[in-house]
Design an enzyme around this catalytic site. Structure first.
Site, PDB file in Angstrom:
ATOM      1  N   ASP A 161      23.499  22.275 -25.172  1.00 27.05           N
ATOM      2  CA  ASP A 161      22.057  21.023 -25.422  1.00 27.05           C
ATOM      3  C   ASP A 161      20.736  21.637 -25.928  1.00 27.05           C
ATOM      4  O   ASP A 161      20.451  22.423 -25.687  1.00 27.05           O
ATOM      5  CB  ASP A 161      21.685  20.235 -24.459  1.00 27.05           C
ATOM      6  CG  ASP A 161      21.146  19.452 -24.239  1.00 27.05           C
ATOM      7  OD1 ASP A 161      21.227  17.653 -24.302  1.00 27.05           O
ATOM      8  OD2 ASP A 161      20.050  19.397 -24.527  1.00 27.05           O
ATOM      9  N   TYR A 204      13.223  21.435 -29.842  1.00 27.44           N
ATOM     10  CA  TYR A 204      12.581  23.207 -28.893  1.00 27.44           C
ATOM     11  C   TYR A 204      12.666  24.017 -30.575  1.00 27.44           C
ATOM     12  O   TYR A 204      12.202  25.684 -29.598  1.00 27.44           O
ATOM     13  CB  TYR A 204      14.370  22.718 -28.564  1.00 27.44           C
ATOM     14  CG  TYR A 204      14.390  21.916 -27.408  1.00 27.44           C
ATOM     15  CD1 TYR A 204      13.410  21.171 -27.220  1.00 27.44           C
ATOM     16  CD2 TYR A 204      15.916  22.008 -27.229  1.00 27.44           C
ATOM     17  CE1 TYR A 204      13.977  20.210 -26.286  1.00 27.44           C
ATOM     18  CE2 TYR A 204      16.153  21.093 -26.015  1.00 27.44           C
ATOM     19  CZ  TYR A 204      15.181  20.219 -25.607  1.00 27.44           C
ATOM     20  OH  TYR A 204      15.572  18.672 -24.850  1.00 27.44           O
ATOM     21  N   LYS A 251      19.008  16.144 -31.258  1.00 30.90           N
ATOM     22  CA  LYS A 251      18.456  15.214 -30.523  1.00 30.90           C
ATOM     23  C   LYS A 251      17.383  14.931 -31.794  1.00 30.90           C
ATOM     24  O   LYS A 251      16.652  15.621 -31.854  1.00 30.90           O
ATOM     25  CB  LYS A 251      17.142  14.512 -29.278  1.00 30.90           C
ATOM     26  CG  LYS A 251      18.505  15.554 -28.187  1.00 30.90           C
ATOM     27  CD  LYS A 251      17.402  15.733 -26.385  1.00 30.90           C
ATOM     28  CE  LYS A 251      18.379  16.476 -25.866  1.00 30.90           C
ATOM     29  NZ  LYS A 251      18.337  17.744 -25.663  1.00 30.90           N
ATOM     30  N   HIS A 293      16.298  11.085 -28.437  1.00 26.14           N
ATOM     31  CA  HIS A 293      14.508  11.570 -27.491  1.00 26.14           C
ATOM     32  C   HIS A 293      14.483  11.009 -27.129  1.00 26.14           C
ATOM     33  O   HIS A 293      14.144  11.480 -25.579  1.00 26.14           O
ATOM     34  CB  HIS A 293      14.309  13.119 -27.718  1.00 26.14           C
ATOM     35  CG  HIS A 293      14.264  13.804 -27.208  1.00 26.14           C
ATOM     36  ND1 HIS A 293      13.667  15.339 -27.704  1.00 26.14           N
ATOM     37  CD2 HIS A 293      13.818  14.279 -25.637  1.00 26.14           C
ATOM     38  CE1 HIS A 293      14.282  16.294 -26.716  1.00 26.14           C
ATOM     39  NE2 HIS A 293      13.731  15.745 -26.244  1.00 26.14           N
TER      40      HIS A 293
END
Length: 272
Positions: free
Chosen positions: A45, A50, A75, A108
């Site tokens: 994930d 990120y 996401k 998200h």
């Protein structure tokens, strides 16, 4: 316990995944994924925000397991929400991940005034076959109540903060009602489940840690879990949750730990 949850469109999603939030791009995230795959994980994930999709892509393409056996989630970030911009954001994620499809693509956060048009774009991406499943993240009861009457495709997953100190039972019930798979982020409370006395005590019955007990409780509640770690021994320990069952009494003991206490941001009040 089955190690996959069948989503409402028939796709099998592993109930245990590796979260890579704050895992550094490059060697750190690549090593974490390799440790996880060796330990039997088949679900990774990540998210555009990120900043490690490239490392995830490199690892999934070199880990020795066929892409078809891996389940990869990413996401859509908040700044990219809006019908047209979703397609560009999705294409960028695909390119960084070096894959021609995503197993699960999530909105998200529920950005006010944007998430409905973003969802229309996710429906189109799903129909194109480039995402095997689509869903949402951090959607509360009222966000789902607002979105669901207008969808053509019901989200397959809702990924939310969920652990013994934040249980949100009404949200779990709503997800079950609409066959939306419930997925837990921060399931071991950043490792602090190991400091919760009740969890530690229950763990002694099975020679398990508080973290492992928290993860087992979440699985038995019907949730999918994505504990985050970059350390090999922790990644292995987080996967050792399929060889014991909590009793009804132990489940109820953990149910009573709910403090409605968040570790992460509040989906009703975020500004990023």
């Amino acid at each position: 316990m089955e190690q996959n949850k069948i989503l409402h469109n028939g796709v099998a999603m592993p109930v245990l995944g590796l979260g890579v939030f704050r895992s550094e791009e490059g060697a750190e995230v690549e090593n974490a994924i390799n440790f996880a795959v060796e330990a039997g994980y088949r679900h990774i994930d990540t998210a555009a925000i990120y900043g490690n999709e490239r490392g995830v892509g490199k690892a999934i393409n070199s880990c020795g397991v066929p892409r078809s056996e891996l389940f990869v989630t990413t996401k859509l970030w908040n700044a990219e929400q809006g019908y047209e911009s979703v397609f560009k954001a999705f294409d960028k994620s695909l390119a960084r991940l070096q894959t021609d499809y995503i197993d699960l693509y999530l909105i998200h956060w529920p950005v006010k005034g944007k998430y409905k048009e973003s969802w229309r774009a996710l429906e189109q991406i799903y129909k194109s076959g480039r995402a095997r499943a689509v869903g949402v993240s951090n959607f509360m009861v009222h966000h789902l109540a607002d979105l669901l009457p207008e969808v053509e495709i019901v989200p397959m997953v809702n990924q939310v903060e969920f652990h013994p100190h934040l249980q949100q039972p009404e949200l779990l019930k709503l997800c079950q009602k609409y066959q939306i798979a419930h997925e837990a982020w921060s399931p071991i409370m950043k490792g602090k489940a190991d400091q919760v006395e009740t969890l530690v005590e229950i763990g002694r019955n099975y020679n398990k840690s508080g973290n492992q007990v928290a993860l087992r409780w979440e699985l038995q509640k019907g949730s999918i879990v994505i504990p985050k770690s970059v350390k090999k021994e922790r990644i292995i320990a987080n996967a050792a949750i399929f060889d014991f069952n909590l009793t009804n009494e132990e489940m109820q003991q953990i149910d009573r730990l709910d403090l409605n206490q968040r570790i992460g941001p509040d989906p009703n009040n975020f500004s990023f």
